[in-house]
Scaffold this motif. Structure first.
Motif, short mmCIF file in Angstrom:
data_model
loop_
_atom_site.label_atom_id
_atom_site.label_comp_id
_atom_site.label_asym_id
_atom_site.label_seq_id
_atom_site.Cartn_x
_atom_site.Cartn_y
_atom_site.Cartn_z
N LYS A 134 14.68 -46.55 63.55
CA LYS A 134 13.29 -47.02 63.51
C LYS A 134 13.00 -47.73 62.19
N PRO A 135 12.53 -48.99 62.21
CA PRO A 135 12.26 -49.72 60.97
C PRO A 135 10.84 -49.47 60.46
N ASN A 136 10.64 -49.70 59.17
CA ASN A 136 9.29 -49.65 58.61
C ASN A 136 8.70 -51.05 58.59
N GLY A 137 7.65 -51.26 57.82
CA GLY A 137 7.01 -52.57 57.79
C GLY A 137 7.92 -53.68 57.31
N GLU A 138 8.87 -53.39 56.42
CA GLU A 138 9.81 -54.40 55.93
C GLU A 138 11.04 -54.52 56.82
N LEU A 142 22.65 -52.73 60.88
CA LEU A 142 21.27 -53.08 61.17
C LEU A 142 20.65 -53.83 59.99
N ARG A 143 19.86 -54.85 60.29
CA ARG A 143 19.27 -55.71 59.26
C ARG A 143 17.75 -55.57 59.26
N ASN A 144 17.16 -55.77 58.08
CA ASN A 144 15.70 -55.71 57.97
C ASN A 144 15.09 -57.07 58.28
N ASN A 145 13.81 -57.23 57.97
CA ASN A 145 13.12 -58.48 58.32
C ASN A 145 13.67 -59.69 57.58
N ARG A 146 14.30 -59.48 56.43
CA ARG A 146 14.89 -60.58 55.66
C ARG A 146 16.36 -60.80 56.02
N GLY A 147 16.85 -60.06 57.00
CA GLY A 147 18.23 -60.21 57.42
C GLY A 147 19.22 -59.51 56.51
N GLU A 148 18.80 -58.44 55.83
CA GLU A 148 19.65 -57.74 54.87
C GLU A 148 20.15 -56.44 55.47
N THR A 149 21.45 -56.21 55.37
CA THR A 149 22.03 -54.93 55.76
C THR A 149 21.83 -53.92 54.63
N PRO A 150 22.04 -52.64 54.87
CA PRO A 150 21.96 -51.67 53.77
C PRO A 150 22.91 -51.99 52.61
#
Length: 687
Positions: free
Chosen positions: A92-96, A138-146
């Protein structure tokens, strides 16, 4: 009345509808803010239905928030979620757009928390992950992996730990893709901008192609590093004491993982034997422990130690990236040595052209960055990064002859950006004759470029007059190795180098004239005041007279007073003469090269000497008046008090010491020209 109350009731209803958080969530928020994690856990256990709901305005869930605490709480929070929803909770992602694994990167116990998350992931592999991406992908809104987030924030330990995870159960063995975003921005760019050079070195070893990639502004990682002179030792100016401490500090700041990694590689490259290594290791450990204890007590040493580590890592990273930079090979070289110069069409009215050129100069400054420099070598040259320039010339000696599209070479860059250290490096290469003949697309020689003030940056000097002197010295230095006929060459605007020098420095000249006049007037006033005091003191003899003869005539203190008073009067009057000569001297441009600064420094020196001897004469008077013994401790105290204002004056009037140093250096150069170095050494040995 009921009609009046209806809108208010409707407004209250809308407020109730827009409440984001229930009372249990508010209590949990307070506990998390105050780091009362036991209370936080208790609230979550009482109402497990809010674990996966929106916990704050950042869109975090309670599991995201638990990553700020400890691994045990993270494990317990995940176990509170029903087993069928655990995979959804981990993803589950957060706002970012950050998952729990993204947020773990920022935790102090990141590796332990990641181990907890991966343990749950491994348990869910057989049922949930057959058609879904693993957490590390998994990537965030900026396309970044952990992994990208860890690299961007300089978290090397968790980065290496998660990198080892790539290629294991449920993941694809494609580590390089984790270092790139959906745009052209990669993890190496991010670590360089964030000054996490230990991470950048590790990334470069894992994926060599990162050094060749460009960001959205078409800049490589080396070009980004070349725009950061503050991270290199050559840009830091330290005093004598700080320089000694800087040299003595160990290369490592702490016993962290990256330092051990780099030290191990360095030892392998040097091929050291085991037995000497053990001895050196013991000595280095003692030295490290000593400085570590000092750093714990003194914040300044701790800060300097961190800076030294950053400088070492930046230099090591630059050495690695230079090997991959071949942009200098695309060059616009032509035959540079030209004997056909463009003569001025008519004698130039410089005074008139000064007014006309103000608007042109402003328009030119607005268009300075029309062609931003893309060659890492030239970026390092104009920012003064000696380490990168030296490494370039060591790895690729031919790169020194590169010429840009607007017909500029490395000498042009060093000259117009006032980089004296880079100029010395170029002089040592023996290529000056080949580089100095380059003429730019604006028909400007190196003398034109040094005369321009578009890239001027003021040095830390005492006043505007010394700034102007520094500019004229720099121009004169470049003129010495420039062909003589280039002094008559005119650029596209019809300006010779001398014309451009006068036009560009017209404003600085006016400020220097004003500053010099005001300084000379102020100092002459002080000198006259000192002369008045010491002149009156000569007729007020300490102890009085008997039949016209001083009472303390045969006293050594009286002789000392007389000598100091005469010297004070002579030097104060001499300083008045010097400052008056400055006020009556012509203040043209080249008068600030040597004549006026020398007079000003001489006046400062004489005024300083007059103040010092005046205070000594006053001290001798006090000793005579209260009749203290010369070797008494109170006399020492009086002389110390006398030197106090003199010391303050010496510290404030720093140009005096600059003058003494420059004069000494000039005299030593003249002596070396007259007498060979070997002859001087023989004379010194005989003495």
């Amino acid at each position: 009345m009921s009609e009046m109350q209806t809108p208010e009731n409707g407004e209250l209803n809308r407020m109730e509808e827009t409440k984001l958080f229930c009372e249990e969530t508010k209590e949990a928020q307070k506990a998390a803010m105050e780091k009362r994690w036991k209370d936080f856990k208790k609230k979550m256990m009482e109402n497990r239905g809010i674990i996966l709901t929106k916990f704050d305005l950042l869109g975090n869930t309670a599991i995201h928030v638990a990553t700020r605490s400890n691994p045990e709480l993270v494990r317990e929070m995940i176990e509170m979620v029903p087993e069928a929803e655990r995979w959804h909770a981990l993803c589950k992602p957060n706002g970012e757009g950050n998952t729990v694994l993204h947020e773990i990167v920022f935790s102090k116990k990141a590796m332990e928390m990641a181990e907890v998350v991966f343990r749950f992931e491994d348990q869910l592999v057989p049922r949930e992950m057959e058609e879904k991406k693993p957490l590390v992908e998994l990537r965030n809104n900026r396309g970044e992996t952990p992994l990208f987030v860890a690299a961007m924030h300089g978290k090397l330990k968790i980065l290496r730990y998660m990198a080892n995870r790539v290629g294991t159960v449920g993941t694809v063995d494609n580590l390089p893709k984790h270092f790139r975003r959906s745009d052209k921005y990669n993890a190496l760019h991010a670590s360089v901008i964030g000054q996490h050079f230990h991470v950048a070195i590790w990334l470069q070893r894992k994926d060599e192609t990162l050094a060749l990639e460009r960001d959205e502004k078409q800049l490589t990682s080396l070009q980004l590093l070349s725009k950061m002179p503050q991270v290199f030792r050559s840009h830091i100016h330290l005093g004598l004491v700080k320089s000694i401490i800087y040299i003595l500090l160990p290369d490592e700041y702490d016993n962290d993982e990256q330092c051990q990694l780099f030290k191990q590689k360095k030892d392998e490259e040097n091929g050291k034997e085991d037995e000497p290594k053990v001895c050196k290791s013991a000595i280095s450990n003692i030295n490290y422990s000593f400085w570590k204890s000092l750093a714990a007590e003194f914040e300044g040493i701790d800060h300097m130690w961190k800076e030294k580590k950053k400088h070492k890592l930046a230099e090591q990273l630059a050495s690695t990236l230079v090997k991959y930079d071949l942009s200098w090979q695309v060059s616009s070289n032509e035959y540079n040595r030209t004997l056909l110069i463009t003569m001025p069409r008519d004698p130039l009215n410089v005074a008139k052209r000064r007014r006309v050129s103000v608007q042109k100069r402003e328009e030119r400054r607005k268009n300075i960055e029309e062609r931003p420099e893309r060659i890492a070598l030239f970026i390092a040259a104009k920012t003064g990064i000696v380490e990168i320039v030296k490494k370039f010339l060591e790895v690729y000696p031919a790169s020194i002859y590169h010429v840009t599209k607007n017909k500029q070479n490395i000498l042009t860059m060093a000259v117009k950006y006032r980089q004296k250290k880079i100029l010395k490096i170029i002089e040592r290469t023996g290529t000056m004759e080949s580089l100095v003949g380059q003429i730019t697309d604006k028909e400007r020689t190196v003398l034109h470029e040094v005369a321009r003030m578009d890239y001027y940056k003021a040095e830390h000097l005492a006043g505007v007059a010394f700034h102007l002197q520094d500019e004229l010295r720099w121009y004169d230095t470049v003129r010495r190795f420039t062909p003589k006929h280039y002094n008559m060459h005119s650029d596209i605007d019809g300006h010779t180098p001398e014309d451009m020098l006068e036009i560009e420095h017209d404003g600085m000249l006016k400020e220097a004239q004003k500053w010099l006049k005001e300084t000379a007037q102020s100092c002459s006033t002080v000198a006259i005041l000192v002369a008045t005091v010491v002149f009156a003191a000569a007729y007020t003899i300490p102890g009085g007279t008997e039949n016209g003869t001083p009472v303390f005539l045969h006293s050594s203190e009286f002789l000392f007073f007389t000598i100091m008073d005469v010297v004070a009067l002579a030097t104060s009057l001499a300083s008045v003469v010097v400052f008056l000569s400055i006020l009556t001297s012509p203040c043209d441009l080249w008068d600030f090269h040597k004549s006026l600064p020398r007079k000003l420094n001489l006046g400062f020196a004489l005024l300083f000497l007059s103040l010092m001897t005046t205070m000594l004469a006053f001290s001798a008077t006090m000793l005579l008046t209260i009749r203290l013994e010369w070797k008494n401790w109170t006399s020492t105290l009086i002389y110390s008090a006398a030197f106090f204002p003199v010391t303050i004056f010496a510290i404030i009037q720093f140009p005096v010491y600059v003058m003494v140093r420059s004069i000494t250096k000039h005299l030593w150069k003249q002596v070396k020209k007259v007498f060979p170095t070997r002859l001087i050494e023989r004379c010194m040995s005989h003495c």
